[in-house]
Design a protein around this motif. Structure first.
Motif, PDB file in Angstrom:
ATOM      1  N   GLU A  69       0.840  -1.195   0.000  1.00 57.72           N
ATOM      2  CA  GLU A  69       0.000   0.000   0.000  1.00 57.72           C
ATOM      3  C   GLU A  69       0.873   1.243   0.000  1.00 57.72           C
ATOM      4  OE1 GLU A  69      -3.296  -0.080   2.829  1.00 57.72           O
ATOM      5  OE2 GLU A  69      -3.113   2.087   3.081  1.00 57.72           O
ATOM      6  N   HIS A 111      -6.367  18.201  -4.665  1.00 61.89           N
ATOM      7  CA  HIS A 111      -7.398  17.931  -3.655  1.00 61.89           C
ATOM      8  C   HIS A 111      -7.628  16.439  -3.433  1.00 61.89           C
ATOM      9  CE1 HIS A 111      -9.755  17.499  -7.359  1.00 61.89           C
ATOM     10  NE2 HIS A 111     -10.536  16.721  -6.645  1.00 61.89           N
ATOM     11  N   ARG A 112      -7.051  15.596  -4.301  1.00 58.96           N
ATOM     12  CA  ARG A 112      -7.301  14.154  -4.141  1.00 58.96           C
ATOM     13  C   ARG A 112      -6.354  13.561  -3.089  1.00 58.96           C
ATOM     14  NH1 ARG A 112      -6.930  11.797 -10.007  1.00 58.96           N
ATOM     15  NH2 ARG A 112      -8.200  10.068  -9.217  1.00 58.96           N
ATOM     16  N   LEU A 164      -6.240   7.421  -0.032  1.00 61.23           N
ATOM     17  CA  LEU A 164      -7.512   6.852  -0.473  1.00 61.23           C
ATOM     18  C   LEU A 164      -7.358   6.188  -1.835  1.00 61.23           C
ATOM     19  CD1 LEU A 164     -10.612   6.732   0.220  1.00 61.23           C
ATOM     20  CD2 LEU A 164     -10.864   8.646  -1.351  1.00 61.23           C
ATOM     21  N   LEU A 165      -6.678   6.849  -2.729  1.00 58.73           N
ATOM     22  CA  LEU A 165      -6.491   6.290  -4.067  1.00 58.73           C
ATOM     23  C   LEU A 165      -5.732   4.958  -3.994  1.00 58.73           C
ATOM     24  CD1 LEU A 165      -5.561   9.562  -5.999  1.00 58.73           C
ATOM     25  CD2 LEU A 165      -7.708   8.279  -6.112  1.00 58.73           C
ATOM     26  N   GLN A 225      -5.679   2.855  -1.570  1.00 65.01           N
ATOM     27  CA  GLN A 225      -6.564   1.806  -1.059  1.00 65.01           C
ATOM     28  C   GLN A 225      -7.606   1.398  -2.095  1.00 65.01           C
ATOM     29  OE1 GLN A 225      -8.118   2.744   2.844  1.00 65.01           O
ATOM     30  NE2 GLN A 225      -6.194   2.039   3.774  1.00 65.01           N
ATOM     31  N   LEU A 226      -8.020   2.350  -2.914  1.00 67.57           N
ATOM     32  CA  LEU A 226      -8.940   1.990  -3.999  1.00 67.57           C
ATOM     33  C   LEU A 226      -8.268   0.998  -4.945  1.00 67.57           C
ATOM     34  CD1 LEU A 226     -10.546   5.462  -4.806  1.00 67.57           C
ATOM     35  CD2 LEU A 226     -11.793   3.413  -4.120  1.00 67.57           C
ATOM     36  N   VAL A 227      -7.012   1.267  -5.261  1.00 70.95           N
ATOM     37  CA  VAL A 227      -6.282   0.401  -6.189  1.00 70.95           C
ATOM     38  C   VAL A 227      -6.095  -0.995  -5.601  1.00 70.95           C
ATOM     39  CG1 VAL A 227      -4.058   0.022  -7.293  1.00 70.95           C
ATOM     40  CG2 VAL A 227      -5.113   2.290  -7.366  1.00 70.95           C
ATOM     41  N   HIS A 228      -5.576  -1.041  -4.378  1.00 70.39           N
ATOM     42  CA  HIS A 228      -5.360  -2.354  -3.766  1.00 70.39           C
ATOM     43  C   HIS A 228      -6.697  -3.047  -3.501  1.00 70.39           C
ATOM     44  CE1 HIS A 228      -1.274  -0.759  -2.974  1.00 70.39           C
ATOM     45  NE2 HIS A 228      -0.941  -2.018  -3.137  1.00 70.39           N
ATOM     46  N   GLY A 229      -7.683  -2.263  -3.161  1.00 69.76           N
ATOM     47  CA  GLY A 229      -8.992  -2.834  -2.877  1.00 69.76           C
ATOM     48  C   GLY A 229      -9.560  -3.602  -4.050  1.00 69.76           C
ATOM     49  N   ILE A 230      -9.460  -3.050  -5.239  1.00 73.71           N
ATOM     50  CA  ILE A 230     -10.047  -3.742  -6.379  1.00 73.71           C
ATOM     51  C   ILE A 230      -9.274  -5.024  -6.670  1.00 73.71           C
ATOM     52  CG2 ILE A 230      -8.754  -2.600  -8.228  1.00 73.71           C
ATOM     53  CD1 ILE A 230     -11.259  -2.621  -9.904  1.00 73.71           C
ATOM     54  N   ILE A 266      -6.771   0.409 -14.568  1.00 72.92           N
ATOM     55  CA  ILE A 266      -6.707   1.024 -13.241  1.00 72.92           C
ATOM     56  C   ILE A 266      -5.765   2.216 -13.254  1.00 72.92           C
ATOM     57  CG2 ILE A 266      -5.965   0.684 -10.859  1.00 72.92           C
ATOM     58  CD1 ILE A 266      -6.887  -2.222 -11.095  1.00 72.92           C
ATOM     59  N   GLU A 322      -7.358   5.020 -14.985  1.00 67.05           N
ATOM     60  CA  GLU A 322      -8.439   5.645 -14.230  1.00 67.05           C
ATOM     61  C   GLU A 322      -7.888   6.550 -13.127  1.00 67.05           C
ATOM     62  OE1 GLU A 322     -11.643   6.082 -14.260  1.00 67.05           O
ATOM     63  OE2 GLU A 322     -11.616   7.040 -12.288  1.00 67.05           O
ATOM     64  N   ARG A 345     -14.818   6.959 -18.935  1.00 62.94           N
ATOM     65  CA  ARG A 345     -14.586   6.141 -17.734  1.00 62.94           C
ATOM     66  C   ARG A 345     -15.543   4.950 -17.717  1.00 62.94           C
ATOM     67  NH1 ARG A 345     -14.914  10.157 -12.879  1.00 62.94           N
ATOM     68  NH2 ARG A 345     -13.658   8.637 -11.726  1.00 62.94           N
ATOM     69  N   LEU A 383     -15.727  -0.670 -13.783  1.00 67.91           N
ATOM     70  CA  LEU A 383     -14.448  -0.566 -13.067  1.00 67.91           C
ATOM     71  C   LEU A 383     -14.591   0.305 -11.826  1.00 67.91           C
ATOM     72  CD1 LEU A 383     -11.354  -1.258 -13.298  1.00 67.91           C
ATOM     73  CD2 LEU A 383     -11.096   1.050 -14.211  1.00 67.91           C
ATOM     74  N   GLN A 405     -16.308  -1.517  -9.041  1.00 67.79           N
ATOM     75  CA  GLN A 405     -15.436  -2.468  -8.357  1.00 67.79           C
ATOM     76  C   GLN A 405     -14.391  -1.767  -7.499  1.00 67.79           C
ATOM     77  OE1 GLN A 405     -13.888  -5.447 -11.060  1.00 67.79           O
ATOM     78  NE2 GLN A 405     -15.806  -6.599 -10.887  1.00 67.79           N
ATOM     79  N   LEU A 406     -13.969  -0.597  -7.928  1.00 66.88           N
ATOM     80  CA  LEU A 406     -13.048   0.178  -7.087  1.00 66.88           C
ATOM     81  C   LEU A 406     -13.724   0.535  -5.765  1.00 66.88           C
ATOM     82  CD1 LEU A 406     -11.412   2.545  -9.737  1.00 66.88           C
ATOM     83  CD2 LEU A 406     -10.180   0.948  -8.273  1.00 66.88           C
ATOM     84  N   GLY A 409     -14.343  -2.590  -3.765  1.00 62.67           N
ATOM     85  CA  GLY A 409     -13.035  -3.127  -3.400  1.00 62.67           C
ATOM     86  C   GLY A 409     -12.473  -2.484  -2.144  1.00 62.67           C
ATOM     87  N   ILE A 410     -12.568  -1.181  -2.064  1.00 61.67           N
ATOM     88  CA  ILE A 410     -11.981  -0.514  -0.895  1.00 61.67           C
ATOM     89  C   ILE A 410     -12.750  -0.881   0.362  1.00 61.67           C
ATOM     90  CG2 ILE A 410     -13.278   1.652  -1.016  1.00 61.67           C
ATOM     91  CD1 ILE A 410     -10.736   3.106  -0.202  1.00 61.67           C
ATOM     92  N   TYR A 468     -11.421  -4.279   1.248  1.00 60.29           N
ATOM     93  CA  TYR A 468     -10.036  -4.124   1.682  1.00 60.29           C
ATOM     94  C   TYR A 468      -9.982  -3.665   3.135  1.00 60.29           C
ATOM     95  CZ  TYR A 468      -5.156  -2.468   1.299  1.00 60.29           C
ATOM     96  OH  TYR A 468      -3.814  -2.251   1.454  1.00 60.29           O
ATOM     97  N   GLU A 479     -14.544  11.266  -4.486  1.00 58.64           N
ATOM     98  CA  GLU A 479     -13.454  10.892  -5.386  1.00 58.64           C
ATOM     99  C   GLU A 479     -14.012  10.361  -6.709  1.00 58.64           C
ATOM    100  OE1 GLU A 479     -10.273  11.135  -5.783  1.00 58.64           O
ATOM    101  OE2 GLU A 479     -10.291   9.856  -7.565  1.00 58.64           O
TER     102      GLU A 479
END
Lengths: 195, 195
Positions: free
Chosen positions: A137, A156-157, A161-162, A164-169, A188, A191, B157, B161, B164-165, B168-169, B172, B191
């Motif tokens: 992570e 602002h992102r 969080l991003l 965790q979104l990636v690993h989450g999927i 991914i 995106e 987009r 996907l 699932q993101l 997924g989180i 996770y 987000e």
DNA sequence: TTGATTATTGGACTGTGGTCCACTAATTGT
DNA sequence: ACAATTAGTGGACCACAGTCCAATAATCAA
């Protein structure tokens, strides 16, 4: 309990050095042959040429043993790319995901079993998290932080969080028995950085 | 094998109607008392006042039985918002995530156990996916498709996907023992729609 | 050499998921 | 009544994770 436990004057029979590696290798082999559920502690002990109780002397549960085998014996605790330099930008993220993909293609089954086992044991869950989850992570989070500093990602992102979104999927698809292929890695990365 | 299996002229002793509910309720009770791992088939059978074999006559595994108990006896198979109309837009996504949050606050533990159990049994994994995972995934996907049609989300987009993101989180963080709170739901919705 | 200490060994044991089987109970059709 | 069919019952049985224990083996310190 400061630093007074410097060096106990070692006494008693020393642990069998051979045994450690033999057991881990046997566990890893059997794991890859028959999957987590298909492997028994007895079988691992037998192949390693060691008493079953010895395994319980050293590892509290089957899951701990397999965790050790997978992450000690395959040297995958260092999830960094072999190049030395950390991956950068969208291409770097994609490359990292591809590498994780390769890992999952070989050891996805054991990993799924480990995640499952972690759900029944908070201590083990924390160990898995510390040794496997968090380092990965972190790599993505750091990559995104640097990308954000270069302006590739809006200020602002939230990189955490991003990540965790990636690993989450990845978890989501792995645990649901869905395919994890190169196209997914590309989508991914696109995106996250995309638009 | 078209439609010829119209109506077999029912013969033989009919299944005990009481037993079904008794077993499911016993399973659910024990589940909440002692957690998945702490419950044995024997204990469920005993509390339900039924032979152990009867459980195996009706459910192939402990996991299937518990899945049935959790989702049949608590009526949570319908993940739609009570309002009737499906949720819309960023606010709708946030509301949906808050509802899932509520569910996890009560039955997160059994759910984690079910996900874990699913990893040892492909058949059960598919059942869980069909009855629990996919319906929820679908709700978010559809919401995003409609939002995309209204131009709230860029055309390039992929709603599938993104859905699932999002799910997924949740997985996770649930499986890693991290908190799932309202702030997270808000950040995720922002987000996905954000920028 | 002797004693303390620690590891390994092998075997007995428990609890659990799951299977198998023979027996009994309840239903339908003849 | 009787046969066929299907469900429930109780008990034996197996494989496996994990525990317990007594015996033995290897090491260090005296």
């Amino acid at each position: 309990m400061g630093g007074s436990e410097a060096r106990r004057p070692k006494a008693g029979r020393p642990p069998d050095r051979q045994a450690g590696r033999a057991v881990r290798q046997a566990a890893l082999q059997l794991m890859r042959e028959k999957g987590y559920a298909g492997v028994s502690i007895a079988a691992i002990a037998a192949r390693a040429g060691v008493a079953r109780q010895t395994l319980y002397n050293r590892w509290p549960t089957k899951a701990d043993l397999v965790l050790d085998a997978v992450f000690e014996e395959t040297g995958r605790n260092a999830p960094a790319l072999p190049g030395g330099a950390p991956p950068e930008g969208q291409a770097g993220l994609e490359a990292f995901l591809l590498q994780v993909l390769g890992h999952l293609q070989q050891d996805g089954d054991p990993l799924r079993a480990l995640i499952a086992a972690a759900q029944h044991d908070p201590v083990f869950r924390d160990a898995l998290r510390a040794r496997f989850v968090l380092p990965r992570e972190r790599i993505v989070t750091d990559l995104l932080i640097r990308a954000q500093a270069r302006g590739e990602i809006a200020a602002h992102r939230d990189p955490g969080l991003l990540s965790q979104l990636v690993h989450g999927i990845f978890w989501y698809r792995l645990l649901n028995g869905q395919e994890l292929d190169a196209a997914l890695a590309r989508e991914i990365a696109a995106e996250i950085f995309g638009r």
